[in-house]
Scaffold this motif. Structure first.
Motif, PDB file in Angstrom:
ATOM      1  N   LEU A   1       0.967  -1.138   0.167  1.00 60.04           N
ATOM      2  CA  LEU A   1       0.034   0.079   0.027  1.00 60.04           C
ATOM      3  C   LEU A   1       0.895   1.107  -0.019  1.00 60.04           C
ATOM      4  N   ASN A   2       1.815   1.151   0.546  1.00 64.51           N
ATOM      5  CA  ASN A   2       2.821   2.248   0.798  1.00 64.51           C
ATOM      6  C   ASN A   2       3.411   2.851  -0.677  1.00 64.51           C
ATOM      7  N   ARG A   3       3.825   1.661  -1.518  1.00 61.02           N
ATOM      8  CA  ARG A   3       4.527   1.619  -2.759  1.00 61.02           C
ATOM      9  C   ARG A   3       3.314   2.359  -3.685  1.00 61.02           C
ATOM     10  N   GLN A   4       2.015   1.802  -3.396  1.00 59.07           N
ATOM     11  CA  GLN A   4       0.978   2.355  -4.316  1.00 59.07           C
ATOM     12  C   GLN A   4       0.866   3.967  -3.915  1.00 59.07           C
ATOM     13  N   LEU A   5       0.747   4.211  -2.769  1.00 61.36           N
ATOM     14  CA  LEU A   5       0.710   5.584  -2.389  1.00 61.36           C
ATOM     15  C   LEU A   5       1.861   6.307  -3.091  1.00 61.36           C
ATOM     16  N   VAL A   6       3.122   6.104  -3.046  1.00 60.21           N
ATOM     17  CA  VAL A   6       4.426   6.787  -3.380  1.00 60.21           C
ATOM     18  C   VAL A   6       4.080   6.895  -4.943  1.00 60.21           C
ATOM     19  N   THR A   7       3.417   5.793  -5.803  1.00 59.26           N
ATOM     20  CA  THR A   7       3.265   5.941  -7.188  1.00 59.26           C
ATOM     21  C   THR A   7       2.423   7.020  -7.456  1.00 59.26           C
TER      22      THR A   7
ATOM     23  N   LEU B   1       0.634  12.382  -9.332  1.00 56.53           N
ATOM     24  CA  LEU B   1      -0.039  13.664  -8.921  1.00 56.53           C
ATOM     25  C   LEU B   1       1.141  14.898  -9.133  1.00 56.53           C
ATOM     26  N   GLU B   2       2.307  14.735  -8.813  1.00 60.94           N
ATOM     27  CA  GLU B   2       3.181  15.779  -8.778  1.00 60.94           C
ATOM     28  C   GLU B   2       3.498  15.944 -10.131  1.00 60.94           C
ATOM     29  N   VAL B   3       3.526  15.077 -11.184  1.00 59.97           N
ATOM     30  CA  VAL B   3       3.844  15.162 -12.596  1.00 59.97           C
ATOM     31  C   VAL B   3       2.647  15.996 -12.987  1.00 59.97           C
ATOM     32  N   SER B   4       1.385  15.840 -12.711  1.00 57.75           N
ATOM     33  CA  SER B   4       0.357  16.439 -13.323  1.00 57.75           C
ATOM     34  C   SER B   4       0.013  17.834 -12.658  1.00 57.75           C
ATOM     35  N   LEU B   5       0.472  18.029 -11.373  1.00 57.71           N
ATOM     36  CA  LEU B   5       0.414  19.451 -10.694  1.00 57.71           C
ATOM     37  C   LEU B   5       1.522  20.452 -11.643  1.00 57.71           C
ATOM     38  N   ARG B   6       2.593  19.857 -11.859  1.00 53.46           N
ATOM     39  CA  ARG B   6       3.754  20.486 -12.401  1.00 53.46           C
ATOM     40  C   ARG B   6       3.181  20.861 -13.898  1.00 53.46           C
ATOM     41  N   GLN B   7       2.557  20.049 -14.519  1.00 58.73           N
ATOM     42  CA  GLN B   7       2.171  20.336 -16.049  1.00 58.73           C
ATOM     43  C   GLN B   7       0.985  21.367 -16.024  1.00 58.73           C
ATOM     44  N   GLU B   8       0.132  21.395 -14.942  1.00 61.06           N
ATOM     45  CA  GLU B   8      -0.764  22.253 -14.804  1.00 61.06           C
ATOM     46  C   GLU B   8      -0.403  23.510 -14.001  1.00 61.06           C
ATOM     47  N   SER B   9       0.782  23.761 -13.341  1.00 62.35           N
ATOM     48  CA  SER B   9       1.116  24.808 -13.018  1.00 62.35           C
ATOM     49  C   SER B   9       2.221  25.742 -13.936  1.00 62.35           C
ATOM     50  N   PRO B  10       1.716  27.155 -14.117  1.00 67.08           N
ATOM     51  CA  PRO B  10       2.332  27.952 -15.029  1.00 67.08           C
ATOM     52  C   PRO B  10       3.741  28.240 -14.345  1.00 67.08           C
ATOM     53  N   LEU B  11       3.951  28.188 -13.098  1.00 63.75           N
ATOM     54  CA  LEU B  11       5.432  28.654 -12.491  1.00 63.75           C
ATOM     55  C   LEU B  11       5.983  27.539 -11.808  1.00 63.75           C
ATOM     56  N   PRO B  12       7.003  27.193 -12.016  1.00 59.88           N
ATOM     57  CA  PRO B  12       7.673  26.110 -10.983  1.00 59.88           C
ATOM     58  C   PRO B  12       8.209  26.520  -9.724  1.00 59.88           C
ATOM     59  N   PRO B  13       8.469  25.881  -9.006  1.00 53.75           N
ATOM     60  CA  PRO B  13       8.790  26.234  -7.383  1.00 53.75           C
ATOM     61  C   PRO B  13      10.224  26.627  -7.651  1.00 53.75           C
ATOM     62  N   PRO B  14      10.783  27.765  -6.461  1.00 50.73           N
ATOM     63  CA  PRO B  14      12.061  28.274  -6.783  1.00 50.73           C
ATOM     64  C   PRO B  14      12.943  27.102  -6.926  1.00 50.73           C
ATOM     65  N   ARG B  15      14.275  27.477  -7.408  1.00 46.92           N
ATOM     66  CA  ARG B  15      15.145  26.375  -7.415  1.00 46.92           C
ATOM     67  C   ARG B  15      15.507  25.979  -5.936  1.00 46.92           C
ATOM     68  N   LEU B  16      16.051  26.723  -5.345  1.00 47.86           N
ATOM     69  CA  LEU B  16      16.425  26.310  -3.900  1.00 47.86           C
ATOM     70  C   LEU B  16      15.380  25.654  -3.202  1.00 47.86           C
ATOM     71  N   ALA B  17      14.139  26.029  -3.058  1.00 51.36           N
ATOM     72  CA  ALA B  17      13.049  25.287  -2.723  1.00 51.36           C
ATOM     73  C   ALA B  17      12.744  23.892  -3.121  1.00 51.36           C
ATOM     74  N   GLU B  18      12.855  23.786  -4.564  1.00 44.96           N
ATOM     75  CA  GLU B  18      12.701  22.480  -4.936  1.00 44.96           C
ATOM     76  C   GLU B  18      13.851  21.413  -4.575  1.00 44.96           C
ATOM     77  N   GLN B  19      15.017  21.945  -4.738  1.00 48.29           N
ATOM     78  CA  GLN B  19      16.236  21.248  -4.270  1.00 48.29           C
ATOM     79  C   GLN B  19      16.196  20.664  -2.909  1.00 48.29           C
ATOM     80  N   SER B  20      15.971  21.702  -1.885  1.00 49.37           N
ATOM     81  CA  SER B  20      15.688  21.201  -0.640  1.00 49.37           C
ATOM     82  C   SER B  20      14.667  20.292  -0.470  1.00 49.37           C
ATOM     83  N   ARG B  21      13.366  20.525  -1.154  1.00 50.54           N
ATOM     84  CA  ARG B  21      12.418  19.588  -1.101  1.00 50.54           C
ATOM     85  C   ARG B  21      12.885  18.087  -1.339  1.00 50.54           C
ATOM     86  N   ASN B  22      13.383  17.832  -2.506  1.00 53.52           N
ATOM     87  CA  ASN B  22      14.039  16.745  -2.810  1.00 53.52           C
ATOM     88  C   ASN B  22      14.733  16.136  -2.210  1.00 53.52           C
ATOM     89  N   LEU B  23      15.692  16.806  -1.329  1.00 51.24           N
ATOM     90  CA  LEU B  23      16.602  16.161  -0.613  1.00 51.24           C
ATOM     91  C   LEU B  23      16.034  15.776   1.043  1.00 51.24           C
TER      92      LEU B  23
END
Length: 285
Positions: free
Chosen positions: A142-148, A153-175
């Motif tokens: 179930l955990n893996r299904q949630l991750v998928t 959803l992240e990919v979909s939100l990025r496609q629908e968002s006109p502006l990406p997150p700030p670079r530092l914010a995105e890299q910190s988030r990924n880390l």
């Protein structure tokens, strides 16, 4: 079940179990009636990030109860993470695109199933001191299904968002998400639960990836002085647990890794929100 995981009984523990179950049922009930609050595009990504962190962190809490000790603080931490994820899911209730809305509905359904199973297994551990490997394997599935779903959803939100997150914010988030994944995987390996979840990326490879990403972020020439100082502090904490992660087949220190990873994630979140929109609820940290 490792021999050193003992049954946990007593009046105070039973009260804690009752409190946890009552809370989990109330938490699940909030999803269908959540009030949609319009948010900025990146706020939805931030909320989704909090859901991902809480999902992986709650699994780590469960592993600690399963294989280290039945300390009530692990259940309390899980409770806070569940609360965090549920609130952030509710905050994403109004999305701009049809695809994202559909994925969010699926994510909410999977989240309910995940929390129900997680609460049931937690109760078994604290009443009986053990639970079946098959049930844990189902939890990991179930955990893996949630991750998928979160990634889709992240990919979909990025496609629908006109502006990406700030670079530092995105890299910190990924880390921070990588750090949480590493911590949960390390705890699973330490308590012998990794064999129930199938194959994943080796911990030493994940640790190497984190070290490389952190060094890249530190070395960026346009990094503000305040961010450099914060990253230096994160690096000091990382170096303390890095050997254990890279040599994960040697002496296991799951509680230590759990504590330090939580501090690293907290500092990365502070670094992220300093260059992004106001953070959504992250009280589970």
């Amino acid at each position: 079940m490792p021999a050193y995981a003992q049954a946990y009984t007593g009046h105070s523990e039973l009260l804690m179990i009752h409190r946890l179950f009552t809370f989990l049922l109330a938490t699940l009930a909030t999803l269908p009636c959540a009030v949609a609050v319009p948010t900025k595009p990146d706020a939805n990504l931030l909320r989704l990030h909090q859901v991902q962190l809480a999902t992986q962190g709650a699994l780590g809490d469960f592993y600690l109860m399963y294989g280290v000790d039945p300390d009530p603080t692990h259940a309390q931490s899980m409770e806070l993470r569940i609360q965090t994820a549920t609130r952030n899911l509710a905050g994403m209730a109004e999305l701009p695109g049809t695809n994202s809305s559909t994925l969010l509905t699926q994510l909410e359904q999977q989240w309910r199933a995940y929390v129900q199973l997680l609460s049931g297994l937690t109760g078994e551990l604290q009443r009986q001191g053990s639970t079946s490997g098959g049930d844990i394997a189902e939890l990991v599935s179930l955990n893996r299904q949630l991750v998928t779903l979160c990634r889709s959803l992240e990919v979909s939100l990025r496609q629908e968002s006109p502006l990406p997150p700030p670079r530092l914010a995105e890299q910190s988030r990924n880390l921070s998400l990588l750090m949480q994944n590493i911590a949960t995987d390390y705890i699973a390996h330490s308590v012998g639960a990794n064999s129930l979840g199938g194959d994943g990326k080796a911990l030493d490879a994940q640790a190497e990836e984190f070290a490389t990403r952190l060094a890249t972020l530190q070395d960026h020439p346009e990094q503000p002085a305040e961010a450099r100082q914060a990253l230096a502090d994160i690096a000091r904490k990382w170096r303390y647990i890095e050997p254990s992660l890279k040599h994960y087949n040697e002496a296991a220190v799951p509680s230590l890794v759990n504590r330090y990873s939580a501090r690293i994630i907290e500092e990365l979140t502070q670094l992220e929100t300093s260059s992004s929109v106001p953070a959504p609820d992250s009280s589970g940290r």
